[in-house]
Write an enzyme that holds these catalytic residues in place. Structure first.
Site, PDB file in Angstrom:
ATOM      1  N   ASP A 169      41.885 -23.859  30.448  1.00 41.05           N
ATOM      2  CA  ASP A 169      42.516 -22.733  31.220  1.00 41.05           C
ATOM      3  C   ASP A 169      42.688 -21.647  30.036  1.00 41.05           C
ATOM      4  O   ASP A 169      42.830 -22.025  29.018  1.00 41.05           O
ATOM      5  CB  ASP A 169      43.513 -23.194  32.042  1.00 41.05           C
ATOM      6  CG  ASP A 169      43.783 -22.337  33.444  1.00 41.05           C
ATOM      7  OD1 ASP A 169      43.115 -21.130  33.159  1.00 41.05           O
ATOM      8  OD2 ASP A 169      44.398 -22.603  34.041  1.00 41.05           O
TER       9      ASP A 169
HETATM   10  C1  NOJ Z   1      44.234 -18.889  34.786  1.00 43.20           C
HETATM   11  C2  NOJ Z   1      43.935 -19.848  36.160  1.00 43.20           C
HETATM   12  O1  NOJ Z   1      44.998 -20.751  35.837  1.00 43.20           O
HETATM   13  C3  NOJ Z   1      42.759 -20.240  36.340  1.00 43.20           C
HETATM   14  O2  NOJ Z   1      42.769 -20.701  37.859  1.00 43.20           O
HETATM   15  C4  NOJ Z   1      41.761 -19.048  36.378  1.00 43.20           C
HETATM   16  O3  NOJ Z   1      40.433 -19.796  36.694  1.00 43.20           O
HETATM   17  C5  NOJ Z   1      41.606 -18.662  35.054  1.00 43.20           C
HETATM   18  N1  NOJ Z   1      42.995 -18.055  34.719  1.00 43.20           N
HETATM   19  C6  NOJ Z   1      40.477 -17.582  34.720  1.00 43.20           C
HETATM   20  O4  NOJ Z   1      40.806 -16.336  35.442  1.00 43.20           O
END
Ligand code: NOJ
Length: 767
Positions: free
Chosen positions: A280
């Site tokens: 993430d």
């Molecule tokens: C953080 C989020 O937790 C995740 O769900 C998301 O896909 C990513 N950022 C990318 O935007």
């Protein structure tokens, strides 16, 4: 030069489309050969670059792409922009390896669908799959080839803002929905230019964050992990998902982004997943704050060794992996394996054959009439009717209604949080939908109050309300002064029926949007009290991304509809259902608490040694019942269904004990359950018939009920049907204390039911 480049691009486009079908013809062996041949040509720096994803485009990133130091970009939108970035990789880098462009297409791209929690409540995997097909078609038209969805985190705590992105509390429903979304995004072939690669996230147990606080710690048993939080990921893997995303949370002392047990022992060794895992956003760097890595180099070493193949956003892999290999701390074979996984997905997705988006499709394939029609149906099927005293709903069209409340004409909130490339101007508000249905002469409107935004760490109610515009979007007269409760009361007094739209703003849900309270924010309760004092019949329509506290409501309003956030067609779908042009059929994908104090609350809890009972010395609270306000699976229709004649055939269910963790699948035998369902009301209706099972005695204590099947059944008045369920014996099993999957012998209870708290019961034996 410009014309030359355009012509060249057209030729490349034509060539790549003609090769589309070729991509489908590569066998797995051929893909492995292509992956290995390419890998052999790569330098260590190019390998580290290939497993690096950067956020957004700028001159520096373009230069890095040309040097082969980037494998993926996130958040670049639009066919022209994507093609520009892609050109840097495909035409200007040494090995010409295409980028894979990722984006959060969570519930639609431009045609925004209901938030995932809402559509999960439809219990309609076919329609969910169809809606993700629309999302894939639109996103791919805009150059996106990879969506960071589906989010498949089980959540038992509605304080957690991200509960809105998942399918609720149940691992079985969560698994069925996860597989449907993967099928929808990826289609029959991820190389199809209208398909996108899916990403099951957030692996794993992110939904179990302590206190519902986002990014928080998770400490749970291996049994809970395997029985509740892992199944939707396993279902996504079985459905062929191309990628997974590791979660932000610490899991039993090892952050999910450095967790070898979940990322390698389970995902690779047990489930044989051959796609890739992306971290993430910045979560590799965050291993330092977690306290398991001293610096970014160590963080990279831990994440890659655990099984995180691609680094999202923090640029740690590209900067530190070459030195880690050169210094002997990291075997190059580990890097090779990660690169292989990334390249495999790129080959399978047909990116080498058609790296470019088709700008023409962006003009024809987005927000089409067909897509809006599917969204309207999905929205109709996502509304949960919680109460309907004296059959107030459906409402008669020949009357005057007062449409009241801060969400009645709020376009942005209809879309919900994380709405892709959705635009507020595309949204039909409830006021607009009702005006279209009844004609504006039959509709009065008053906003009543504003919902002030939260400021982190403070209670709502501090911001000054903004003045309302002179005319609402629907052309119904409104006041040009600030919204007032007096105006709302005056509208209610002039109407036959009041429809109250209250809840929370879309921005109060989603990532980093946890709440300590489930109360309606701002002065909405004051508005509601004033409207109730008019004694007019009231339909309460709640728009929210989580269950809010409405324990006061059942005794005071006639009808309650949970509308969540329904997407661009929200207002039309709400009007369809309220006025009977469509019927409600959705069910709650979670238990609705009476109070925030009951959280975590979920239907599939354990019995305890002192099961819930009125007397003091049994599990419970002194000041509140254990039961939710509405149970998981609950939802009314505009008719009534009778359940009878349950019959259970279990002769071929066999007791088989497996050894070893790998023995999870493949036992013969099944359970057959039938029950008669009859529509005893006066209207056609669709019932979600649910099958629950409980194993009375097992080596580990079992939940009081577990969902094992469901079917949507549409019946005309007076019609009846024998609904049949088949459950494979293996799916009746559970983990013993040594984490062996077994199907314990003994007596099991079974219910065919309209929700998790009722139904017609039977039993069966496993010999
Ligand atoms: C953080 C989020 O937790 C995740 O769900 C998301 O896909 C990513 N950022 C990318 O935007």
């Amino acid at each position: 030069m410009f014309y030359f480049r355009q012509t060249l691009l057209c030729c490349i486009l034509l060539f790549s489309f003609s090769l589309t079908s070729l991509a489908q013809q590569f066998s797995d062996t051929q893909i492995e050969q292509r992956v290995n041949a390419l890998l052999r040509k790569m330098t260590l720096e190019e390998k580290a670059g290939q497993i690096t994803q950067l956020a957004g485009m700028n001159a520096h990133t373009a230069e890095m792409i040309k040097q082969g130091k980037v494998g993926s970009i996130l958040g670049v939108l639009g066919a022209e922009n994507v093609n520009e970035a892609q050109r840097a990789a495909v035409e200007n880098s040494r090995l010409k390896i295409p980028l894979i462009i990722g984006y959060d297409v969570i519930h639609g791209y431009r045609t925004v669908f209901p938030v995932p929690l809402a559509s999960a409540g439809s219990f309609d995997p076919q329609l969910i799959e169809q809606s993700e097909r629309v999302a894939a078609k639109e996103a791919s038209a805009s150059g996106v080839k990879w969506t960071f969805a589906p989010m498949v985190d089980i959540a038992r705590d509605p304080r957690w803002g991200r509960i809105v992105e998942g399918a609720g509390e149940d691992p079985y429903l969560g698994s069925v929905v996860a597989a449907a979304r993967v099928r929808g995004f990826q289609g029959n072939n991820i190389a199809d230019p209208e398909s996108v690669v899916a990403c099951a996230k957030h692996y794993v147990a992110y939904g179990a964050v302590e206190g519902g606080r986002d990014y928080n710690t998770v400490d749970i048993s291996e049994e809970l992990l395997r029985e509740v939080y892992l199944p939707p990921f396993h279902a996504a893997v079985d459905a062929g998902v191309g990628t997974l995303m590791s979660a932000f949370n610490d899991l039993n002392g090892v952050p999910a982004t450095a967790n070898h047990h979940t990322l390698t022992d389970i995902l690779r060794d047990e489930w044989k997943f051959d796609g890739f895992v992306v971290s993430d956003y910045n979560s590799i760097h965050e291993l330092i704050a977690h306290g398991v890595a001293a610096d970014d180099s160590q963080a990279s070493l831990e994440a890659l060794s655990a099984g995180v193949d691609m680094d999202m956003a923090d640029d740690d892999y590209e900067r530190f992996i070459p030195d880690l290999v050169k210094s002997g701390k990291l075997p190059e074979s580990v890097v090779d394996e990660a690169v292989r996984r990334v390249l495999r997905v790129k080959f399978k997705a047909g990116l080498f054959e058609h790296p470019y988006a088709d700008p023409a499709r962006e003009k024809t394939d987005i927000l089409t009439a067909d897509s809006l029609q599917i969204e309207r149906k999905m929205a109709q099927e996502s509304m949960v009717l919680l109460q309907n005293n004296n059959d107030l709903l459906p409402l008669k069209k020949a009357q005057t209604v007062a449409v009241i409340g801060p969400l009645a004409d709020d376009k942005a909130s209809q879309l919900g949080s994380w709405a892709g490339n959705g635009q507020a101007k595309d949204a039909v508000t409830p006021l607009e939908g009702i005006v279209t249905k009844l004609g504006k002469e039959h509709v009065l409107y008053a906003k009543g109050v504003d919902i002030p935004p939260f400021e982190k760490g403070l209670a709502a109610g501090v911001a000054a309300p903004a003045p309302t515009s002179a005319t609402g979007a629907a052309g119904v007269e409104t006041s040009n002064k600030a919204a007032t409760i007096e105006d709302a009361v005056s509208a209610a007094n002039k109407a036959d029926t009041v429809i109250l739209f209250v809840g929370e703003l879309a921005g109060m849900t989603g990532e980093a949007s946890s709440r300590a309270s489930l109360e309606l924010p701002g002065d909405q309760m004051k508005l509601i009290s004033a409207v109730l004092a008019t004694k007019k019949p009231v339909v309460l329509v709640l728009e929210s991304g989580r269950p809010l506290n409405i324990s006061w409501a059942p005794g005071h309003v006639q009808a309650i509809m949970q509308a969540w956030f329904l997407g661009v067609q929200a207002g039309n779908a709400i009007a369809d259902v309220l006025f009977g042009d469509a019927s409600p059929s959705a069910r709650l994908p979670l238990s609705w608490p009476r109070s925030v104090g009951q959280i975590p609350i979920y239907y599939n809890h354990k019995n305890t040694g002192r099961p819930s009972a009125p007397d003091r010395w049994h599990t419970g609270y002194l000041d509140l019942s254990n039961e939710p306000l509405y149970p998981f699976g609950y939802g009314l229709t505009y008719t009534k269904f009778k359940y009878s004649n349950v019959s259970v055939k279990s002769g071929i269910v066999r007791s088989i004990t497996f050894g070893g963790k790998e023995g999870v699948r493949g036992v013969a035998g099944s359970l057959h359950v039938t029950a008669e369902i009859e529509n005893t009301g006066k209207r056609e209706g669709t019932e979600v018939v649910q099958l629950y099972v409980h194993d009375r005695v097992a080596p580990t204590s079992r939940p009081v009920r577990e969902l094992k099947g469901f079917q949507r059944v549409t019946l005309a008045p007076g019609e009846h049907k024998n609904v049949e369920f088949t459950v494979q014996a293996n799916d009746l099993g559970s983990y013993d204390p040594d984490m062996h999957w077994i199907v314990p012998a003994g007596t099991y209870d079974v219910w065919v039911a309209p929700d998790s708290a009722s139904g017609v019961a039977g039993t069966f034996e496993v010999q």
